[in-house]
Design a protein around this motif. Structure first.
Motif, mmCIF file in Angstrom:
data_model
loop_
_atom_site.group_PDB
_atom_site.id
_atom_site.type_symbol
_atom_site.label_atom_id
_atom_site.label_comp_id
_atom_site.label_asym_id
_atom_site.label_seq_id
_atom_site.Cartn_x
_atom_site.Cartn_y
_atom_site.Cartn_z
ATOM 1 N N GLU A 107 0.832 -1.197 0.000
ATOM 2 C CA GLU A 107 0.000 0.000 0.000
ATOM 3 C C GLU A 107 0.871 1.253 0.000
ATOM 4 O O GLU A 107 0.656 2.181 -0.800
ATOM 5 C CB GLU A 107 -0.904 -0.031 1.232
ATOM 6 C CG GLU A 107 -1.848 1.126 1.354
ATOM 7 C CD GLU A 107 -2.832 0.932 2.504
ATOM 8 O OE1 GLU A 107 -3.676 1.824 2.682
ATOM 9 O OE2 GLU A 107 -2.749 -0.100 3.207
ATOM 10 N N MET A 160 0.469 3.303 -3.495
ATOM 11 C CA MET A 160 -0.456 4.433 -3.456
ATOM 12 C C MET A 160 0.253 5.666 -4.009
ATOM 13 O O MET A 160 1.474 5.686 -4.192
ATOM 14 C CB MET A 160 -0.942 4.689 -2.025
ATOM 15 C CG MET A 160 0.101 5.304 -1.103
ATOM 16 S SD MET A 160 -0.619 6.022 0.386
ATOM 17 C CE MET A 160 -1.111 4.574 1.283
ATOM 18 N N SER A 167 0.888 8.968 0.464
ATOM 19 C CA SER A 167 1.769 8.248 1.378
ATOM 20 C C SER A 167 2.567 9.210 2.236
ATOM 21 O O SER A 167 2.694 9.032 3.459
ATOM 22 C CB SER A 167 2.718 7.344 0.577
ATOM 23 O OG SER A 167 3.662 6.720 1.411
ATOM 24 N N LEU A 225 -6.650 2.723 6.044
ATOM 25 C CA LEU A 225 -5.632 1.936 5.355
ATOM 26 C C LEU A 225 -6.138 0.543 5.005
ATOM 27 O O LEU A 225 -5.779 -0.011 3.964
ATOM 28 C CB LEU A 225 -4.382 1.828 6.232
ATOM 29 C CG LEU A 225 -3.791 3.143 6.732
ATOM 30 C CD1 LEU A 225 -2.569 2.873 7.600
ATOM 31 C CD2 LEU A 225 -3.421 4.054 5.573
ATOM 32 N N TRP A 260 -7.630 -0.484 1.524
ATOM 33 C CA TRP A 260 -6.798 -0.903 0.384
ATOM 34 C C TRP A 260 -7.070 -2.360 0.016
ATOM 35 O O TRP A 260 -7.054 -2.722 -1.159
ATOM 36 C CB TRP A 260 -5.320 -0.699 0.745
ATOM 37 C CG TRP A 260 -4.341 -1.048 -0.337
ATOM 38 C CD1 TRP A 260 -3.755 -2.260 -0.560
ATOM 39 C CD2 TRP A 260 -3.831 -0.171 -1.362
ATOM 40 N NE1 TRP A 260 -2.899 -2.200 -1.642
ATOM 41 C CE2 TRP A 260 -2.931 -0.925 -2.141
ATOM 42 C CE3 TRP A 260 -4.039 1.171 -1.665
ATOM 43 C CZ2 TRP A 260 -2.248 -0.377 -3.228
ATOM 44 C CZ3 TRP A 260 -3.352 1.724 -2.742
ATOM 45 C CH2 TRP A 260 -2.472 0.956 -3.509
ATOM 46 N N GLN A 261 -7.336 -3.213 1.012
ATOM 47 C CA GLN A 261 -7.543 -4.644 0.754
ATOM 48 C C GLN A 261 -8.764 -4.883 -0.121
ATOM 49 O O GLN A 261 -8.849 -5.917 -0.792
ATOM 50 C CB GLN A 261 -7.683 -5.403 2.078
ATOM 51 C CG GLN A 261 -7.862 -6.904 1.888
ATOM 52 C CD GLN A 261 -7.674 -7.684 3.171
ATOM 53 O OE1 GLN A 261 -6.832 -7.358 3.992
ATOM 54 N NE2 GLN A 261 -8.461 -8.743 3.343
ATOM 55 N N ARG A 273 0.097 -5.439 -5.878
ATOM 56 C CA ARG A 273 -0.555 -4.491 -4.980
ATOM 57 C C ARG A 273 -1.250 -5.163 -3.798
ATOM 58 O O ARG A 273 -1.890 -4.492 -2.980
ATOM 59 C CB ARG A 273 -1.582 -3.668 -5.777
ATOM 60 C CG ARG A 273 -0.947 -2.707 -6.770
ATOM 61 C CD ARG A 273 -1.953 -2.169 -7.763
ATOM 62 N NE ARG A 273 -1.379 -1.114 -8.601
ATOM 63 C CZ ARG A 273 -0.573 -1.330 -9.641
ATOM 64 N NH1 ARG A 273 -0.262 -2.581 -9.979
ATOM 65 N NH2 ARG A 273 -0.083 -0.322 -10.334
ATOM 66 N N PRO A 306 -1.952 -6.410 -0.280
ATOM 67 C CA PRO A 306 -1.366 -6.117 1.028
ATOM 68 C C PRO A 306 -0.803 -7.343 1.731
ATOM 69 O O PRO A 306 0.027 -7.210 2.625
ATOM 70 C CB PRO A 306 -2.541 -5.515 1.818
ATOM 71 C CG PRO A 306 -3.760 -6.034 1.141
ATOM 72 C CD PRO A 306 -3.403 -6.137 -0.309
ATOM 73 N N TYR A 316 -4.631 -6.439 -7.056
ATOM 74 C CA TYR A 316 -4.771 -6.354 -5.612
ATOM 75 C C TYR A 316 -4.998 -7.775 -5.075
ATOM 76 O O TYR A 316 -4.597 -8.746 -5.690
ATOM 77 C CB TYR A 316 -5.930 -5.426 -5.256
ATOM 78 C CG TYR A 316 -5.712 -3.982 -5.687
ATOM 79 C CD1 TYR A 316 -4.968 -3.108 -4.900
ATOM 80 C CD2 TYR A 316 -6.251 -3.491 -6.880
ATOM 81 C CE1 TYR A 316 -4.762 -1.785 -5.285
ATOM 82 C CE2 TYR A 316 -6.048 -2.174 -7.271
ATOM 83 C CZ TYR A 316 -5.306 -1.325 -6.475
ATOM 84 O OH TYR A 316 -5.107 -0.020 -6.855
#
Length: 517
Positions: free
Chosen positions: A229, A233, A238, A286, A289-290, A448, A450, A477
Motif C-alpha cells: 500500500e 499508493m 503516502s 488503510l 486498500w484490501q 498491490r 497487502p 490487488y
C-alpha cells in the motif's frame, strides 16, 4: 451457463469482507466475493439439462474431530454445480475460508477462475464452507470448547474426508473419489495457504492446486501488510499519511494533554479512553486498500480518502504532499464528516472503536456465524502493526503486537491468562511456508496485494518458479486473478489466469494419462 467473464488457528480475529466487521479489528486474509445476480435461477448445463440454482445448499456429514471420530459428525454446508461437467472431468473444490460461504456462489461459475477451469476441463465445481464459519459448526457455539477443534490440521482433514466420502448431487456422484477422478483444490488468501498446506500434508490427494494470494508463511508481527500500500499508493498521499502519523506519535507519547485532547476531538474521538484505540482506529482508512479492485477503477473509498488529503482548492499536492498541517485537518475532516458514521452508525466512538472494555458483547457473545468471534491465537499471527522504528510507517508506533494479541485474552480469558505465544515457527515447519515444493501447484500473486509479503512472491523469498510449481505475478490487488472481471480489466492479471489455465490443462492431461497406464 453464464457468458465467460489448545486453541489454535489464526492469531487475531478473523473478519469478513461480506458481513460487517467490527471496526478497529484488523482484517484477515479473506477472499473477495465474485458477484452473481443469477444465483437463484435454474442453471442450464452445456448439454441442455436443467440443474438446481447456484444458491442451492447441500450438507455433508463432516467429522467433529478427526482425532476422535467417535464424537460423531456435524452438517457442513456446500454449494455445487455440474453445468460444464462431462464424464472423466475433474472435481474443483474451493473453500472461501474464514467467512460465511453463502455469498460465494460466484465461485461455482465462469465468472471465477474456478469456473473457467471447469469450463476448460469439463469439470464440476464445489464451494465448501469452512468449519466454524457461517452455519458449519462442529459444536453449537463459538466458546473455548468449540475452538479447541478449530485448527489448521482439522481444516486440512476436513478437505480429505470430504473428497473421500461425499456423494455429490450429480450423475455417478458417489463414485467420483480422488483415486479415480482428478480433484483440483483452489483457494485464495487464507484458503490459498490452506491449498498449499493441504498439498504438503496430504501428498497425492489432489491432482492439482491453484493458490491465489496464498499467505503460506506464518508471521507474527506482520507490519509488512502495509508495505504494498505504501509503495503503490500515490506518493503525495503516502507522504502525508506518514507525516500525520509521525505527528500523532509525537503528541500521544508526550505530556501536553491539551494537544492530545485536540487531536482526539478533531477525529470525533474526544471521549475515547485509550490513546492506542484512537491510533489503532486510523488504520481503518488503510484497511480499505484490501478491498480495491482493478475492475472498479479509482472509485473506491480508499481513493476518496487520498483525494480528501491531497486535493486542495482543486489542486493536487506535489509528490511530497501538502504537509502535516493541511493533512491532519483534511484527514480529521474526512474521518468525521464522511467516514466515522459509515463504520460506527449511531454508536459512540468508545463503543464502536474501543477495545479495552471487556464487558462488551464482542468479547462475551459466543453465538455462531460470527466471523469476528471465530478468533484463535496460536498458529499464524498476521498482526498488522506499526513498522519498526527505522522504517517509514503508515501506522502509529502505539500499535504493537500486544495491542491485537490482547483481543485473544479478552475473548478467551480462561485460555489466555497471558498473551498467546503464537507458534509461527511450528506452523512453517509443519506446512513448509515459503519453502513449499509440491508438484502441480500453481501460485498466483498480485503486486498491490497487502498480503504479498506473506506469499511466495514476498521480496527476498528465493523460491523459484518451475513448470511443476509455477509462480505468476500480475498487477492486481488481493486475489485479483480469481475473478474473471479482473482479468478482463487488466492484461497482466489475464496473463496470470491464462498461465494457470495452461498449467491445469497440462496437469490434468498428465494425470489422466498416468491413470490409464
Amino acid at each position: 451457463m453464464l457468458p465467460l467473464i489448545k486453541l489454535s488457528l489464526f492469531a487475531t480475529c478473523f473478519v469478513s469482507l461480506v458481513s460487517a466487521r467490527r471496526a478497529n479489528f484488523p482484517p484477515m486474509p479473506v477472499v473477495p466475493v465474485v458477484p452473481l445476480e443469477e444465483s437463484t435461477a435454474p442453471v442450464t448445463s452445456r448439454n441442455g439439462t436443467v440443474l438446481p440454482p447456484y444458491d442451492t445448499i447441500y450438507t455433508f456429514q463432516q467429522l467433529i474431530d478427526h482425532n476422535n471420530p467417535s464424537l460423531g459428525t456435524f452438517a457442513q454446508r456446500y454449494w455445487h454445480t455440474y453445468e460444464f461437467y462431462e464424464p472423466g472431468g475433474p472435481i474443483i473444490l474451493n473453500t472461501p475460508g474464514e467467512v460465511n460461504a453463502a455469498p460465494y456462489t460466484g465461485y461455482l461459475t465462469n465468472r471465477s477462475i474456478n469456473g473457467q477451469i471447469a469450463q476448460q476441463e469439463n469439470g464440476a465445481t464445489i464451494v465448501l464452507e469452512h468449519r466454524f464459519f457461517g452455519l458449519s459448526n462442529p459444536l453449537p457455539d463459538l466458546s473455548v470448547n468449540s475452538l479447541r477443534l478449530h485448527t489448521i490440521q482439522q481444516a486440512i482433514d476436513d478437505l480429505e474426508y470430504f473428497t473421500q466420502n461425499v456423494v455429490l448431487p450429480m450423475p455417478n456422484g458417489g463414485n467420483l473419489k480422488p483415486s479415480t477422478t482428478p480433484w483440483i483444490l483452489i483457494g485464495g488468501s487464507y484458503s490459498g495457504a490452506l491449498t498449499s498446506w493441504t498439498m504438503v500434508n496430504k501428498p497425492g490427494l489432489f491432482a492439482a492446486g491453484y493458490a491465489s494470494s496464498a499467505v503460506v508463511e506464518a508471521i507474527l508481527d506482520f507490519w509488512e501488510y502495509f508495505e504494498p500500500e505504501r509503495l503503490f499508493m500515490a506518493a503525495n498521499c503516502s507522504a502525508d499519511i506518514k507525516a500525520v502519523i509521525s505527528h500523532l506519535d509525537q503528541v500521544f507519547t508526550g505530556t501536553n494533554q491539551t494537544a492530545i485532547q485536540e487531536i482526539k476531538e478533531s477525529f470525533g474521538m474526544g471521549d475515547m479512553t485509550h490513546l492506542d484505540d484512537v491510533a489503532g482506529s486510523l488504520r481503518e482508512n488503510l484497511f480499505d486498500w484490501q478491498n480495491l479492485s482493478l475492475a472498479d477503477g479509482a472509485g473506491g473509498i480508499f481513493f476518496q480518502f487520498c483525494d480528501a488529503l491531497e486535493v486542495k482548492n482543486g489542486v493536487n499536492a506535489p509528490a511530497s504532499g501538502w504537509g502535516v498541517d493541511h493533512a491532519l485537518s483534511a484527514w480529521s475532516s474526512f474521518w468525521t464528516e464522511t467516514y466515522l458514521a459509515s463504520i460506527c452508525g449511531d454508536e459512540d466512538a468508545e463503543d464502536c472503536l474501543g477495545t479495552h472494555n471487556t464487558s462488551q458483547s464482542i468479547w462475551t457473545d459466543t453465538s455462531i456465524d460470527d466471523a469476528t468471534r471465530s478468533c484463535t491465537c496460536n498458529e499464524v499471527g498476521y498482526l498488522q502493526e506499526s513498522a519498526p522504528p527505522a522504517n517509514p510507517s503508515l501506522v502509529s508506533q502505539l500499535i504493537q503486537p500486544g495491542y491485537d494479541l490482547r483481543q485473544c485474552q479478552q475473548m478467551f480469558p480462561e485460555a489466555f491468562p497471558q498473551p498467546p505465544n503464537v507458534q509461527t515457527a511450528r506452523t512453517n515447519q509443519l506446512y513448509d511456508g515459503w519453502n513449499v515444493t509440491v508438484s502441480n501447484l500453481f501460485f498466483a500473486n498480485g503486486e498491490r496485494d497487502p498480503w504479498r509479503y506473506s506469499t511466495v512472491s514476498a521480496p527476498g523469498v528465493i523460491l523459484k518458479s518451475t513448470p511443476s510449481q509455477p509462480i505468476a505475478v500480475g498487477e492486481g490487488y488481493h486475489c485479483a486473478d480469481l475473478s474473471t472481471a479482473e482479468g478482463t480489466a487488466n492484461p497482466s492479471v489475464l496473463a496470470v489466469q491464462q498461465q494457470g489455465l495452461a498449467s491445469m490443462k497440462s496437469w490434468i492431461t498428465a494425470w489422466n494419462v498416468a491413470k490409464r497406464a
